[in-house]
Write an enzyme that holds these catalytic residues in place. Sequence first.
Site, PDB file in Angstrom:
ATOM      1  N   GLU A 178      38.799  61.774  35.339  1.00  0.00           N
ATOM      2  CA  GLU A 178      39.786  61.695  34.268  1.00  0.00           C
ATOM      3  C   GLU A 178      41.219  61.704  34.782  1.00  0.00           C
ATOM      4  OE1 GLU A 178      38.388  63.483  30.590  1.00  0.00           O
ATOM      5  OE2 GLU A 178      40.465  63.975  30.096  1.00  0.00           O
ATOM      6  N   LYS A 192      30.108  54.450  28.101  1.00  0.00           N
ATOM      7  CA  LYS A 192      30.570  55.656  28.805  1.00  0.00           C
ATOM      8  C   LYS A 192      30.376  55.512  30.317  1.00  0.00           C
ATOM      9  CE  LYS A 192      30.692  60.587  28.991  1.00  0.00           C
ATOM     10  NZ  LYS A 192      30.505  61.885  28.372  1.00  0.00           N
ATOM     11  N   ASN A 226      37.940  60.787  24.816  1.00  0.00           N
ATOM     12  CA  ASN A 226      38.339  61.884  23.927  1.00  0.00           C
ATOM     13  C   ASN A 226      38.985  61.369  22.646  1.00  0.00           C
ATOM     14  OD1 ASN A 226      37.487  64.118  25.498  1.00  0.00           O
ATOM     15  ND2 ASN A 226      39.227  63.771  26.858  1.00  0.00           N
ATOM     16  N   ARG A 280      39.489  57.686  31.695  1.00  0.00           N
ATOM     17  CA  ARG A 280      38.392  58.446  31.072  1.00  0.00           C
ATOM     18  C   ARG A 280      38.847  59.207  29.823  1.00  0.00           C
ATOM     19  NH1 ARG A 280      33.459  61.947  33.739  1.00  0.00           N
ATOM     20  NH2 ARG A 280      32.736  62.804  31.756  1.00  0.00           N
ATOM     21  N   GLU A 289      30.179  61.509  17.149  1.00  0.00           N
ATOM     22  CA  GLU A 289      30.543  61.129  18.521  1.00  0.00           C
ATOM     23  C   GLU A 289      30.250  59.643  18.738  1.00  0.00           C
ATOM     24  OE1 GLU A 289      32.506  62.019  21.556  1.00  0.00           O
ATOM     25  OE2 GLU A 289      31.786  63.910  20.746  1.00  0.00           O
ATOM     26  N   ARG A 321      26.676  76.820  45.681  1.00  0.00           N
ATOM     27  CA  ARG A 321      27.720  75.772  45.781  1.00  0.00           C
ATOM     28  C   ARG A 321      27.202  74.402  45.352  1.00  0.00           C
ATOM     29  NH1 ARG A 321      28.943  78.778  50.444  1.00  0.00           N
ATOM     30  NH2 ARG A 321      30.662  80.185  50.001  1.00  0.00           N
ATOM     31  N   LYS A 348      30.558  66.065  33.125  1.00  0.00           N
ATOM     32  CA  LYS A 348      31.425  67.171  32.699  1.00  0.00           C
ATOM     33  C   LYS A 348      30.536  68.342  32.342  1.00  0.00           C
ATOM     34  CE  LYS A 348      35.643  65.102  30.942  1.00  0.00           C
ATOM     35  NZ  LYS A 348      36.457  64.813  29.743  1.00  0.00           N
ATOM     36  N   HIS A 394      39.391  63.526  19.527  1.00  0.00           N
ATOM     37  CA  HIS A 394      39.058  64.895  19.922  1.00  0.00           C
ATOM     38  C   HIS A 394      40.223  65.876  19.844  1.00  0.00           C
ATOM     39  CE1 HIS A 394      35.357  63.092  21.173  1.00  0.00           C
ATOM     40  NE2 HIS A 394      34.895  64.202  21.687  1.00  0.00           N
ATOM     41  N   HIS A 416      30.799  69.716  15.955  1.00  0.00           N
ATOM     42  CA  HIS A 416      31.706  68.944  16.810  1.00  0.00           C
ATOM     43  C   HIS A 416      31.890  67.515  16.294  1.00  0.00           C
ATOM     44  CE1 HIS A 416      33.670  67.558  20.455  1.00  0.00           C
ATOM     45  NE2 HIS A 416      32.767  66.602  20.574  1.00  0.00           N
ATOM     46  N   HIS A 471      39.017  69.141  18.383  1.00  0.00           N
ATOM     47  CA  HIS A 471      38.950  70.440  19.068  1.00  0.00           C
ATOM     48  C   HIS A 471      39.788  71.490  18.338  1.00  0.00           C
ATOM     49  CE1 HIS A 471      37.673  68.611  23.194  1.00  0.00           C
ATOM     50  NE2 HIS A 471      36.639  68.912  22.451  1.00  0.00           N
TER      51      HIS A 471
HETATM   52  N1  GLY Z   1      33.215  63.804  26.499  1.00  0.00           N
HETATM   53  C1  GLY Z   1      34.213  63.081  27.156  1.00  0.00           C
HETATM   54  C2  GLY Z   1      33.928  62.813  28.591  1.00  0.00           C
HETATM   55  O1  GLY Z   1      32.805  62.975  29.014  1.00  0.00           O
HETATM   56  O2  GLY Z   1      34.807  62.411  29.311  1.00  0.00           O
END
Ligand code: GLY
Length: 333
Positions: free
Chosen positions: A212, A202, A220, A216, A174, A110, A132, A223, A239, A227
Site C-alpha cells: 500500500e 484485488k 479502501n 492499493r 464489500e 518470526r 493484510k 472505508h 463492516h 471505519h
Molecule cells: N482490504 C483492503 C486491502 O486488502 O488492501
Amino acid sequence: MIELEVPLGDRSYRVLVGAGARHRLKEVLPAGVQRVAVVTQESIPVTVDPGVEHRVFIIGEGEHGKDLGTVEDLCRDWAEWGLTRGDCVVAVGGGVVTDTAGFAAAIYHRGIPVVHVATTLLGQVDAAVGGKTGVNLPEGKNLVGAFWQPAAVICDTDVLATLPPREYRNGQGEMAKYAFLGVDRLADLPLEEAVAACVACKAEVVGADEREGGRRAILNYGHTLGHALETAGDYDLRHGEAVAIGLIYAAELALRLGRVDAARVAEHRRVVASYDLPMNLPSGSDPAELIALFARDKKAINGITFVLDGPNGVELVEVIDQAVLLAALEAIQ
Ligand code: GLY
C-alpha cells in the site's frame, strides 16, 4: 472451479474459487508440511481435512475477540503443541479468523506459513486475499498488524449457503465496492464468477502494490466513513453495511468536489440499493465525531484522506475543507 494467482514473484500464491474448493486443501498446503494448526470459531459450520496430523484451535466470536490477547493465546497454544516453521496454520472462517490467525502466523517463530479457507463472502472477496493481517485495539480497528501473505487461499462458494442473510449482505457491501474499481456487470454474474472477478481485481492491485505504497489504497473505497461508523457505533453496524454507506458518502463527497456528476452518484445509489444495503447514516450519528474519526484513519498522514472517484478513476485524495465533508454527510442523513 476457477483458479487465480496473486502475482508476487516467488511468493505468488493460488486462490481456488468454486463449489467444494475446501476439499482441495491438502493440495495447496506448502510442500513437506507435517502438522497443521486449524484456527476457527465455534460458530463456523465448516470442517476441513488437511490430510496430515492436525489440531483445532478455537478463538472467540466477533470483533471483540480479534485482539492481542487472542494472538497471545494462539501463540502459546502452538508453542505448547510444538508447532514449527515447517508446519502450517490453516485459518477457517471469516475476516476475524483470517486476520487474527494470519497475524499470529506472521509473528510466531518470526513467521510460519498460513493458508486461508474463507467461509464468508466478505472473507472471500477481501479479507483472506492480499496478506493484510492484524487485530483491533480499544482505540480502533486493525491498528496492529503485519503484511503476511498466505501460501494459498480457498474460497468454497458452497459454504456461503450456510451464511445468515445479514452476514451474506455484509459481504455484498464489500463486493459492491468492486463495481467502482473496474469489475463490470458484477451484479449479473453467477456467484462463483462474481467472487472470482472480485478476487482477480484485488489480486491485480495487490500484485502491483503489495504494501500500500499508493495504488492499493483504492481497495479502501468507501472505508473512511465505513471505519468511522464502525468505531463510533461500537460495531453496531456490520463492516459491509458501513462500507455501503461509505460508498454513497464517497460519491456525494466527490460530487461536491467537482470530481463526478450527479449521474455517477445515482450509479452508486443504484448498485448499493441492488444489494439491499443501507445508504444513510444510522440515526443518532454525530457528524463532528465522524469527522474527528476520519483523521484517525490509517490512510491519513497529514490531514484527512479519502479514496474518491473522479476523472482518473478511483484514487487517494486529501480533503481539507471541513464544510464539504459536513455537506456530504448531510446528504446521507
Ligand atoms: N482490504 C483492503 C486491502 O486488502 O488492501
